[in-house]
Design a protein around this motif. Structure first.
Motif, PDB file in Angstrom:
ATOM      1  N   ILE A 265     -89.293  45.692  89.887  1.00  0.00           N
ATOM      2  CA  ILE A 265     -90.126  44.646  90.488  1.00  0.00           C
ATOM      3  C   ILE A 265     -89.419  44.062  91.703  1.00  0.00           C
ATOM      4  N   HIS A 266     -88.127  43.748  91.578  1.00  0.00           N
ATOM      5  CA  HIS A 266     -87.377  43.246  92.736  1.00  0.00           C
ATOM      6  C   HIS A 266     -87.342  44.297  93.853  1.00  0.00           C
ATOM      7  N   HIS A 267     -87.150  45.540  93.448  1.00  0.00           N
ATOM      8  CA  HIS A 267     -87.086  46.638  94.420  1.00  0.00           C
ATOM      9  C   HIS A 267     -88.407  46.758  95.179  1.00  0.00           C
ATOM     10  N   HIS A 268     -89.514  46.696  94.468  1.00  0.00           N
ATOM     11  CA  HIS A 268     -90.825  46.786  95.104  1.00  0.00           C
ATOM     12  C   HIS A 268     -91.070  45.615  96.057  1.00  0.00           C
ATOM     13  N   ARG A 269     -90.642  44.436  95.684  1.00  0.00           N
ATOM     14  CA  ARG A 269     -90.850  43.289  96.561  1.00  0.00           C
ATOM     15  C   ARG A 269     -90.129  43.480  97.895  1.00  0.00           C
ATOM     16  N   TRP A 300     -99.808  46.428  93.485  1.00  0.00           N
ATOM     17  CA  TRP A 300    -100.484  46.695  92.209  1.00  0.00           C
ATOM     18  C   TRP A 300     -99.469  47.031  91.124  1.00  0.00           C
ATOM     19  N   GLU A 301     -98.463  47.840  91.455  1.00  0.00           N
ATOM     20  CA  GLU A 301     -97.451  48.216  90.464  1.00  0.00           C
ATOM     21  C   GLU A 301     -96.628  47.011  90.015  1.00  0.00           C
ATOM     22  N   ILE A 302     -96.376  46.081  90.915  1.00  0.00           N
ATOM     23  CA  ILE A 302     -95.658  44.861  90.528  1.00  0.00           C
ATOM     24  C   ILE A 302     -96.449  44.114  89.463  1.00  0.00           C
ATOM     25  N   ASP A 303     -97.728  43.929  89.666  1.00  0.00           N
ATOM     26  CA  ASP A 303     -98.560  43.234  88.682  1.00  0.00           C
ATOM     27  C   ASP A 303     -98.558  43.969  87.344  1.00  0.00           C
ATOM     28  N   GLN A 304     -98.641  45.279  87.389  1.00  0.00           N
ATOM     29  CA  GLN A 304     -98.658  46.054  86.150  1.00  0.00           C
ATOM     30  C   GLN A 304     -97.324  45.933  85.418  1.00  0.00           C
ATOM     31  N   MET A 305     -96.230  45.992  86.139  1.00  0.00           N
ATOM     32  CA  MET A 305     -94.917  45.889  85.494  1.00  0.00           C
ATOM     33  C   MET A 305     -94.679  44.497  84.914  1.00  0.00           C
ATOM     34  N   GLN A 306     -95.212  43.465  85.554  1.00  0.00           N
ATOM     35  CA  GLN A 306     -95.113  42.117  84.980  1.00  0.00           C
ATOM     36  C   GLN A 306     -95.835  42.060  83.637  1.00  0.00           C
ATOM     37  N   ARG A 307     -96.970  42.706  83.525  1.00  0.00           N
ATOM     38  CA  ARG A 307     -97.705  42.732  82.264  1.00  0.00           C
ATOM     39  C   ARG A 307     -96.911  43.483  81.183  1.00  0.00           C
ATOM     40  N   TYR A 308     -96.245  44.566  81.584  1.00  0.00           N
ATOM     41  CA  TYR A 308     -95.423  45.293  80.620  1.00  0.00           C
ATOM     42  C   TYR A 308     -94.272  44.433  80.107  1.00  0.00           C
ATOM     43  N   LEU A 309     -93.670  43.636  80.988  1.00  0.00           N
ATOM     44  CA  LEU A 309     -92.605  42.735  80.542  1.00  0.00           C
ATOM     45  C   LEU A 309     -93.138  41.739  79.509  1.00  0.00           C
ATOM     46  N   GLU A 310     -94.320  41.229  79.769  1.00  0.00           N
ATOM     47  CA  GLU A 310     -94.912  40.294  78.810  1.00  0.00           C
ATOM     48  C   GLU A 310     -95.183  40.972  77.468  1.00  0.00           C
ATOM     49  N   GLN A 311     -95.662  42.212  77.516  1.00  0.00           N
ATOM     50  CA  GLN A 311     -95.924  42.938  76.266  1.00  0.00           C
ATOM     51  C   GLN A 311     -94.636  43.192  75.489  1.00  0.00           C
ATOM     52  N   LEU A 312     -93.541  43.350  76.190  1.00  0.00           N
ATOM     53  CA  LEU A 312     -92.254  43.594  75.542  1.00  0.00           C
ATOM     54  C   LEU A 312     -91.575  42.282  75.123  1.00  0.00           C
ATOM     55  N   GLY A 313     -92.198  41.144  75.397  1.00  0.00           N
ATOM     56  CA  GLY A 313     -91.603  39.858  75.040  1.00  0.00           C
ATOM     57  C   GLY A 313     -90.467  39.451  75.927  1.00  0.00           C
ATOM     58  N   ALA A 314     -90.421  39.997  77.154  1.00  0.00           N
ATOM     59  CA  ALA A 314     -89.345  39.672  78.097  1.00  0.00           C
ATOM     60  C   ALA A 314     -89.888  38.734  79.168  1.00  0.00           C
ATOM     61  N   PRO A 315     -89.019  37.941  79.790  1.00  0.00           N
ATOM     62  CA  PRO A 315     -89.491  37.033  80.855  1.00  0.00           C
ATOM     63  C   PRO A 315     -89.946  37.813  82.075  1.00  0.00           C
ATOM     64  N   ARG A 316     -90.878  37.221  82.802  1.00  0.00           N
ATOM     65  CA  ARG A 316     -91.341  37.834  84.051  1.00  0.00           C
ATOM     66  C   ARG A 316     -90.216  37.865  85.060  1.00  0.00           C
ATOM     67  N   ALA A 317     -90.223  38.862  85.897  1.00  0.00           N
ATOM     68  CA  ALA A 317     -89.166  39.002  86.890  1.00  0.00           C
ATOM     69  C   ALA A 317     -89.467  38.144  88.119  1.00  0.00           C
TER      70      ALA A 317
END
Length: 317
Positions: A265-269, A300-317
């Motif tokens: 996510i940081h890399h994409h930003r 779009w990939e950033i948004d998708q990866m943020q959702r995956y972090l939430e599904q894994l119970g990890a904080p958003r990046a």
């Protein structure tokens, strides 16, 4: 001597076969005076060959009609049409002019194309973007392959595979541009020099870059990179440090999933900030188009990866 015979009605008929020249003589007798019988008529043969020789479409008639003399000249509509037809040299006099005009247009177009397709300068936005984004993509591919090999979540692994494939393809496109422009894939110039006036557009790399959220206040390009979170330097916005790459390679399962998503996510930003600048300042239409596509896809990939972090119970990046 021919034998006489009488028919039922009392008329006299010749029973002997006609002499070979009889039909020819009869034909000759029916011709107007002053006209000589043809060879075929004299021989008593069908007159098809003679008709063919003197037919309206024969070469002899065309030549005679074009010269305006002889029996065929001026006789009938067909002869008039043949007389009106221009000789070949008259009909083709304009061909050299057309050829010269076409060649001139082609030569002029080639010269204009050379001027329009002049390769961008070595320090241009186009060249700088192609070089730096290729390097930026290379690290993304490296991280994605680690996740694809050892990640625990199938959805995250699939996204890592998509990132690796798409960014490797874009690397190939940008390398082809550099080769076509006669530019090397590396340069002695400082990284991001083509984006030196970007200011706030580049993002704050102090926290691995957030596109458009802060200025580059770390001072940085001259020293060969920007400081990461651990005090290490990296060459471009969003790139992971060597220690972060080492930690990623040593992880597995859910831990690897979370690290990968956070770093990517940081890399994409950082990549989005670079692509946004190129989409507005590059000269080549192809560069601007690819940069715009990168902005859309990576956002779009950033948004998708943020959702995956939430599904894994990890904080958003």
């Amino acid at each position: 001597m021919p034998r006489d015979s009488r028919t039922a009605d009392g008329t006299r008929a010749e029973t002997d076969a006609a002499a070979p020249g009889a039909s020819a003589a009869a034909a000759t007798a029916t011709k107007p005076s002053g006209m000589t019988p043809t060879v075929t008529e004299a021989a008593g043969l069908p007159d098809a060959a003679e008709a063919e020789r003197t037919s309206p479409g024969s070469d002899e008639d065309v030549l005679v009609g074009a010269a305006g003399s002889g029996p065929a000249a001026g006789s009938g509509p067909a002869a008039g049409a043949r007389a009106d037809r221009a000789p070949a040299w008259v009909r083709l006099w304009w061909t050299p002019l057309v050829l010269f005009a076409v060649l001139g247009l082609l030569a002029g177009g080639a010269g204009l194309r050379v001027l329009l397709d002049r390769p961008p300068a070595d320090d241009s936005v186009d060249v700088g973007f192609a070089r730096d984004m290729s390097e930026h993509h290379s690290q993304a591919v490296q991280m994605a392959m680690v996740e694809f090999s050892h990640g625990g979540n199938a959805d995250v692994r699939n996204m890592a595979q998509d990132i690796a494939l798409s960014q490797q393809r874009e690397i190939g496109v940008m390398d082809a541009w550099l080769s076509g422009w006669g530019r090397t894939s590396t340069s002695a110039n400082a990284p991001m020099a083509w984006m030196a006036d970007a200011g706030a557009d580049a993002g704050d790399h102090g926290d691995h870059g957030t596109a458009g959220t802060g200025a580059m206040t770390d001072g940085t390009m001259p020293g060969g990179g920007m400081p990461g979170r651990t005090g290490e330097t990296v060459r471009m916005p969003g790139m992971a440090t060597e220690s972060e790459l080492g930690s990623l390679a040593a992880a597995s399962g859910r831990d690897l999933d979370v690290q990968f998503l956070t770093l990517m996510i940081h890399h994409h930003r950082g990549g989005v900030a670079m692509a946004q600048y190129a989409s507005m300042h590059a000269d080549d239409d192809r560069v601007r188009a690819l940069a715009r596509a990168m902005v859309v896809n990576q956002a779009w990939e950033i948004d998708q990866m943020q959702r995956y972090l939430e599904q894994l119970g990890a904080p958003r990046a």
